[in-house]
Write an enzyme that holds these catalytic residues in place. Structure first.
Site, short mmCIF file in Angstrom:
data_model
loop_
_atom_site.label_atom_id
_atom_site.label_comp_id
_atom_site.label_asym_id
_atom_site.label_seq_id
_atom_site.Cartn_x
_atom_site.Cartn_y
_atom_site.Cartn_z
N GLY A 4 22.07 21.07 79.75
CA GLY A 4 23.27 21.02 80.57
C GLY A 4 24.50 20.73 79.74
N ASP A 38 13.87 27.43 69.57
CA ASP A 38 14.70 26.24 69.81
C ASP A 38 13.85 24.97 69.72
OD1 ASP A 38 17.30 25.12 70.61
OD2 ASP A 38 16.22 24.52 72.41
N LYS A 95 13.94 21.81 66.96
CA LYS A 95 14.03 20.40 67.38
C LYS A 95 12.87 19.58 66.81
CE LYS A 95 16.43 21.46 71.72
NZ LYS A 95 16.36 21.51 73.19
#
Length: 811
Positions: free
Chosen positions: A793, A675, A679
């Site tokens: 989140g 991940d 990015k």
């Protein structure tokens, strides 16, 4: 005095005809009124259809005729309560029907239907309705319009004899009763005294002729709509009533399909500067639309959008046309002589081609006529045979203020282009009151909506959203849109219209918008849907201002982006797969979006709701150069390394990350660094560098064996790492350091590694699941720019996606 005209729908039902009675009697209390009425709704078509049955010798004409009798009888029985009046009216109506029956029977017997007979047949509709209304309205006096509306034959058409008609109208109404009741549409030949008519929409024309001859204060057209609309409300839900129009604007809208009033209506009253007001019989309290010479406080450049579906474009082309005088005269004379109307003309400046717009039903005849007219030129090769292209629609944007507003045409074609709509032909007069253009008819709805929205004719700007993924992020996003919907309408004049929602297995679509309070129940009952069906349905809807929002982590969904962008759908991706895929694919997506005039946004790919990608783009767009990027980009890993303590082991910290929703369902995705690598690749590319995932050096903190086998195997093996991590943690604590999993781009080189940072490092105090990015640029060389905040989140990521949506809405 004033003239009031009531159309077929206004006399078509008991409810409407009683409303007519109340309107007329109320107005007659203030001044004398002349009331012109059409036939009962649908009766004119019924009269014509029945005549065709009689002509064919089909006995069904008798049933159709009786149905018309029964309808008029039922209307009289219902609305005329006075016995004496009712009997008198029945005598008049039955006498008229007996005459009509005789005409039909004659047609049936001799199988012949001349124009004269046809004109006589259709006149009965207005003669019947006007007698009914004259009996219903208190104090009304009936007049036969054939006594004063006179026509003359020219080129096999009935043309109004204006001079004689005006003289007779003034004589007939020299002593006005309070209510004069006149049948519209019908007239009489001045020479033969035979019944004629003013053609379709002739009742409007009758009313305008009378109003102009008598210098009426106003002409009121009562119909079944509140007035002229900014567009067809059946196509554009946000269309609304136009308060004021000039005569020219109204004429243009009527000529291009706005069927509110009959176009020739405007001319007689325009000459006399008599205003026209369009009102709704079913909603008499509405203000309606006023049509007059000068409009007060008129600031909008565009007043309305009108359209004609079923357009055929015929192109007359050939080298012999260049510089030759009289070619266009031959085109239009030949068409006019054969009764073919042309509503749009577009000619190349080189004069080698002229395109004309006709209705589909006239296309074959027009092609035959023009091929015949230019037969010699076609035979010698100086001209080509006529080329006809059907399946088209003509759209007109109308407004007198366009000539005072630079850039209207540019905005028009730019708006259409960004929506993937090609203009096939266009025309604009020097008066700049009307810009007309032809498009493929499959794009008519989309074109009308996007233009209505873009030229601020809509009360709200509309963004049509397809949301894919209803998990944590997608669910939160839909909840946020639902909560903000009314506030955005009120403060931003923006409607976020969710027209499609898809889960991994099902999808629902609704062009008018999905109720976000109940979408989960709807989705549960929806049929199965895969990724390709989802793509096909979005493209088939062909909806304007469309945005596809991907809240999944699916490779298959990411594969849809290119096709959607090519069909002029903007894409917002929380999904990182596309932007971190091969560099060629990444660049192709961006370049296609740029070429198509749509947006490809993915701000939440890095840092959830943090403005990282946007900031890098802003720096580069202002001329700065990104030299180095250091970042903690995994909220999950930062949470884990902040949780580890004497009381919380490494494995327990990983479990907490999963339970609290910070990690992927399979935490190995986060622990593997995949991940973070994605990015870092995305940030490096946004910084202007060609980077692939394979270019990133990986320094991981978990042995490769832990990424093999099932997820259950992983959870069983994970505690075996706790002892080593605890020993290293104690050593770090003694040295005043902390772990941070750092992604680094430094002058073209990329790496990810678990690093130890001291108290002086800006990453040391990074709390919880927060992310931080340090940008070193030519301008921010000595003191790098820091961006820090929540990096994980569902609600934060959803808010970042929402911000991307708003950025598109604000373009």
């Amino acid at each position: 005095m004033k003239v009031l005209k009531f159309g077929g729908t206004s006399v078509g039902s008991v409810e409407s005809i009683l409303s007519l009675k109340a309107i007329v009697e109320k107005q007659a209390e203030k001044q004398p009124v002349i009331v012109v009425v059409s036939a009962l709704g649908g009766i004119t078509d019924k009269l014509l259809a029945t005549s065709q049955l009689a002509l064919k010798g089909d006995d069904a004409w008798k049933d159709e005729f009786q149905a018309m009798v029964d309808r008029h009888h039922k209307m009289i029985d219902t609305i005329i309560t006075d016995t004496r009046k009712r009997e008198k009216l029945f005598n008049i109506v039955d006498s008229l029907f007996e005459q009509l029956r005789s005409i039909y029977f004659g047609v049936y017997l001799i199988h012949d239907l001349s124009n004269k007979t046809q004109d006589a047949i259709v006149s009965y509709g207005e003669r019947l309705s006007s007698n009914i209304v004259a009996t219903l309205v208190q104090g009304a006096k009936w007049f036969d319009s054939r006594d004063f509306i006179k026509t003359v034959q020219k080129n096999h058409k009935n043309i109004l004899d204006s001079e004689l008609t005006n003289r007779l109208v003034r004589r007939t109404f020299s002593d006005l009763p309070r209510v004069s009741l006149v049948p519209g549409f019908i007239s009489m030949d001045r020479d033969s005294n035979e019944t004629t008519n003013l053609g379709r929409g002739g009742s409007d024309y009758t009313a305008a002729i009378i109003a102009a001859a008598l210098d009426a204060d106003i002409l009121e057209i009562w119909t079944d709509v509140d007035g002229f609309m900014t567009a067809d409300p059946r196509v554009i839900k946000t269309a609304y009533t136009i308060n004021e129009l000039s005569y020219i604007e109204a004429m243009e809208l009527c000529n291009f399909g706005a069927k509110v009033i009959y176009p020739p209506t405007i001319y007689p009253v325009c000459v006399k500067n008599i205003p026209i007001r369009v009102k709704n019989t079913f909603n008499p309290e509405a203000e309606g639309t006023i049509i007059k010479a000068q409009i007060d406080n008129d600031s909008k450049p565009i007043k309305g959008i009108s359209s004609i579906n079923g357009t055929t474009l015929i192109t007359v082309t050939g080298l012999s046309m260049v510089g030759v005088i009289g070619v266009n005269r031959r085109i239009f004379t030949a068409l006019a002589d054969n009764g073919i109307s042309v509503f749009m003309v577009s000619q190349a400046s080189s004069e080698n081609s002229t395109s004309i717009g006709v209705r589909d039903q006239d296309a074959k005849a027009a092609v035959d006529v023009l091929n015949g007219e230019f037969a010699k030129e076609i035979e010698t090769g100086a001209m080509f045979p006529m080329h006809a292209e059907s399946g088209l629609a003509t759209i007109a944007i109308v407004g007198e203020n366009m000539k005072h507003t630079p850039g209207i045409a540019g905005k028009l074609f730019g708006t259409l282009g960004r929506s993937g709509i090609s203009v096939i032909a266009c025309a604009q007069g020097a008066s700049e009151t009307n810009i007309s253009f032809v498009v493929d008819s499959t794009y008519l709805r989309k074109a009308l909506n996007v233009l209505h929205d873009s030229f601020f004719l809509s009360e709200y700007k509309v963004l049509n959203l397809f949301v894919c993924g209803v998990g944590t992020v997608g669910g939160q996003l839909l909840e946020q849109i639902h909560d903000q919907y009314e506030e955005l309408k009120r403060t931003k004049r923006l409607k976020l219209n969710v027209v499609g929602i898809a889960s991994s297995k099902k999808a629902i679509f609704n062009r008018d918008g999905i109720d976000l309070a109940t979408y989960r129940e709807e989705l549960e009952k929806a049929p199965a849907c895969n990724d390709q069906l989802l793509r096909d349905e979005i493209i088939k809807m062909n909806i304007f201002n469309s945005v596809f929002v991907d809240c999944t982590a699916s490779k298959d969904v990411a594969a849809l982006y290119q096709s959607l962008i090519e069909h002029n759908t903007s894409v917002i991706a929380a999904n990182k797969i596309a932007a971190s895929s091969s560099y060629d694919n990444y660049i192709k997506l961006k370049e296609t979006a740029l070429a198509r005039g749509v947006k490809f946004r993915y701000e939440t790919n890095v840092g959830a709701g943090l403005p990282i990608i946007g900031t890098i783009n802003d720096l580069r767009n202002s001329g700065d150069v990104i030299l180095k990027i250091e970042a903690v980009l995994s909220g999950t890993l930062n949470f884990i390394f902040n949780e580890i303590s004497a009381d919380v082991s490494f494995s327990e910290a990983v479990r907490r990350a999963k339970e609290q929703g910070y990690s992927e369902p399979d935490p190995r995705i986060d622990l593997s660094g995949k991940d973070v690598i994605r990015k870092l690749v995305i940030l490096s590319r946004e910084a202007g560098y060609k980077v692939e995932k394979a270019d990133v050096e990986k320094h991981l903190f978990i042995p490769d064996s832990f990424f093999e086998g099932s997820i259950d195997d992983f959870w069983q093996k994970l505690p075996s790492l706790d002892t080593d991590f605890e020993a290293r943690r104690k050593q770090l604590e003694a040295e005043g350091k902390r772990w941070r999993f750092v992604a680094t781009f430094d002058h073209g080189k990329t790496s990810v590694a678990l690093k130890e940072v001291g108290q002086a490092h800006p990453f040391y105090n990074l709390e919880g699941s927060n992310n931080v990015v340090s940008l070193t640029t030519e301008r921010y060389r000595e003191f790098p720019m820091l961006i820090q905040g929540y990096g994980a989140g569902a609600s934060v990521t959803a808010a970042g996606v929402f911000a991307n949506i708003m950025s598109i809405a604000n373009v």
